[in-house]
Design an enzyme around this catalytic site. Structure first.
Site, PDB file in Angstrom:
ATOM      1  N   TYR A  30      41.008  36.292  40.616  1.00 48.45           N
ATOM      2  CA  TYR A  30      40.946  37.658  41.143  1.00 48.45           C
ATOM      3  C   TYR A  30      42.297  38.354  40.958  1.00 48.45           C
ATOM      4  O   TYR A  30      42.379  39.483  40.445  1.00 48.45           O
ATOM      5  CB  TYR A  30      40.569  37.647  42.624  1.00 48.45           C
ATOM      6  CG  TYR A  30      40.736  38.984  43.305  1.00 48.45           C
ATOM      7  CD1 TYR A  30      39.846  40.020  43.071  1.00 48.45           C
ATOM      8  CD2 TYR A  30      41.806  39.218  44.174  1.00 48.45           C
ATOM      9  CE1 TYR A  30      40.012  41.262  43.675  1.00 48.45           C
ATOM     10  CE2 TYR A  30      41.979  40.443  44.783  1.00 48.45           C
ATOM     11  CZ  TYR A  30      41.076  41.465  44.536  1.00 48.45           C
ATOM     12  OH  TYR A  30      41.255  42.682  45.135  1.00 48.45           O
TER      13      TYR A  30
ATOM     14  N   GLU B 129      47.240  40.548  46.139  1.00 54.18           N
ATOM     15  CA  GLU B 129      47.033  39.242  45.514  1.00 54.18           C
ATOM     16  C   GLU B 129      47.685  39.177  44.131  1.00 54.18           C
ATOM     17  O   GLU B 129      47.854  38.089  43.572  1.00 54.18           O
ATOM     18  CB  GLU B 129      45.537  38.940  45.395  1.00 54.18           C
ATOM     19  CG  GLU B 129      44.840  38.699  46.722  1.00 54.18           C
ATOM     20  CD  GLU B 129      45.214  37.360  47.359  1.00 54.18           C
ATOM     21  OE1 GLU B 129      45.613  36.445  46.615  1.00 54.18           O
ATOM     22  OE2 GLU B 129      45.108  37.240  48.586  1.00 54.18           O
TER      23      GLU B 129
ATOM     24  N   SER C  65      45.986  45.147  44.161  1.00 53.44           N
ATOM     25  CA  SER C  65      45.890  44.262  45.323  1.00 53.44           C
ATOM     26  C   SER C  65      47.196  43.514  45.540  1.00 53.44           C
ATOM     27  O   SER C  65      47.927  43.210  44.588  1.00 53.44           O
ATOM     28  CB  SER C  65      44.754  43.259  45.107  1.00 53.44           C
ATOM     29  OG  SER C  65      44.794  42.214  46.060  1.00 53.44           O
TER      30      SER C  65
END
Length: 331
Positions: free
Chosen positions: A151, A129, A127
């Protein structure tokens, strides 16, 4: 005929990938929680139209014996590991389960494959992120990670687990660092779908305002149907690798709102309210990817523009809300 296993097959990416692989002539298997089979109307909605064409296996990423049992019965050529607790805000609320599902689940799956089917090609859904508090813009494969959420941290762990199995055991393991990708199948908890769904509700007179967090946060938004093609291409290469998958363009949440409301003939400024309660504890302000390697090595390019993505999502949600209202009135 190639056989593929998709974890997270009931999600946005899993459903698009399952469709794509079926079109390619694959035999498609999916890992689902047992509760999904017990409540198919709620849990299997995204794959209802192809359910008869795929084989589902009840199991849990939190259980190594469960994964071992499934893989001992199901011989596969490719494994696409998409399942995760993927809502960033929820990861702050329950970081323990996020880490357990995303990190330990990835480790269990890789370990089971190594024991039973080490020749299987493995894809890990990374991701944007993972980059978090970015060190450079745009972000590329060599950009250092600085995740700003449980996450993001869990995805960094999965990324390095994937590399470790590739280097230690010579397994074909690839990482996709996918930037934000949306569609009409996106969950309602994500900001893009929250926007388009509420645009439809406001258009129909069912709501009067939309409260959001940081309107100036900027993201690189693409379409999930484009991004699953990149996943597949990674596992078709002669050597495994890691790839940033992105459009290379950035847009703010405010821009997304402006365009979405305009699609419905509305002015977002009359309805959108910025609310501090929706800010993250550690904000990520700007994410934009450099897809050069995916373009040059995989031959991958996105086909949807930002405007087409937003337009499709708004049109879908307006049709959904209209359909629900007509059923309600008829009932």
């Amino acid at each position: 005929m190639k056989k593929a296993l998709i974890t997270g097959i009931t999600g946005q990416d899993g459903s698009y990938l399952a469709e794509y692989l079926l079109e390619k002539g694959y035999e498609v298997h999916g890992l689902v929680r047992r509760v999904a089979l017990e409540k198919p109307d709620q849990r299997l909605a995204r794959i209802a139209h192809i359910q008869n064409d795929i084989e589902l296996h009840a199991g849990s990423l939190e259980s190594y014996p469960s994964l071992f049992h499934i893989l001992s019965r199901c011989k596969i050529d490719e494994c696409y590991h998409l399942a995760a607790q993927s809502f960033v805000a929820e990861s702050f609320e329950d970081g323990f389960s996020t880490m357990n599902t995303n990190s330990s689940g990835t480790h269990y799956l890789l370990a089971a494959l190594y024991q039973l089917q080490p020749e299987c090609r493995f894809y890990f859904a990374g991701s944007s992120e993972m980059f978090g508090k970015v060190r450079e813009t745009p972000q590329r494969e060599s950009t250092p990670f600085h995740p700003r959420s449980p996450y993001g941290i869990s995805k960094v762990a999965g990324y390095y687990l994937t590399i470790n199995y590739r280097e230690a055991y010579q397994m074909f393991c690839a990482n996709g660092m996918l930037f934000n990708h949306e569609s009409p199948r996106r969950g309602f908890e994500f900001v893009t779908r929250k926007i388009t769904h509420n645009v439809a509700r406001i258009k129909m007179g069912l709501a009067t305002e939309l409260r959001l967090g940081n309107l100036e946060a900027r993201r690189d938004w693409g379409h999930a149907a484009d991004y699953v093609r990149a996943m597949h291409l990674m596992l078709q290469q002669p050597e495994p690798g890691d790839y940033v998958v992105a459009t290379g363009e950035t847009h703010s949440v405010r821009e997304f709102c402006e365009l979405a409301f305009r699609e419905a003939g509305l002015d977002y400024r009359e309805f959108v309210r910025e609310d501090p309660q929706f800010y993250r504890p550690a904000e990520v302000d700007l994410l934009v990817g450099d897809p050069t390697r995916a373009r040059d090595v995989l031959g991958w390019r996105p086909t949807y523009s930002f405007r087409q993505l937003v337009s499709e999502m708004v049109a879908f949600d307006i049709a959904q809300v209209e359909r629900a209202e007509s059923v309600s009135v008829a009932g």
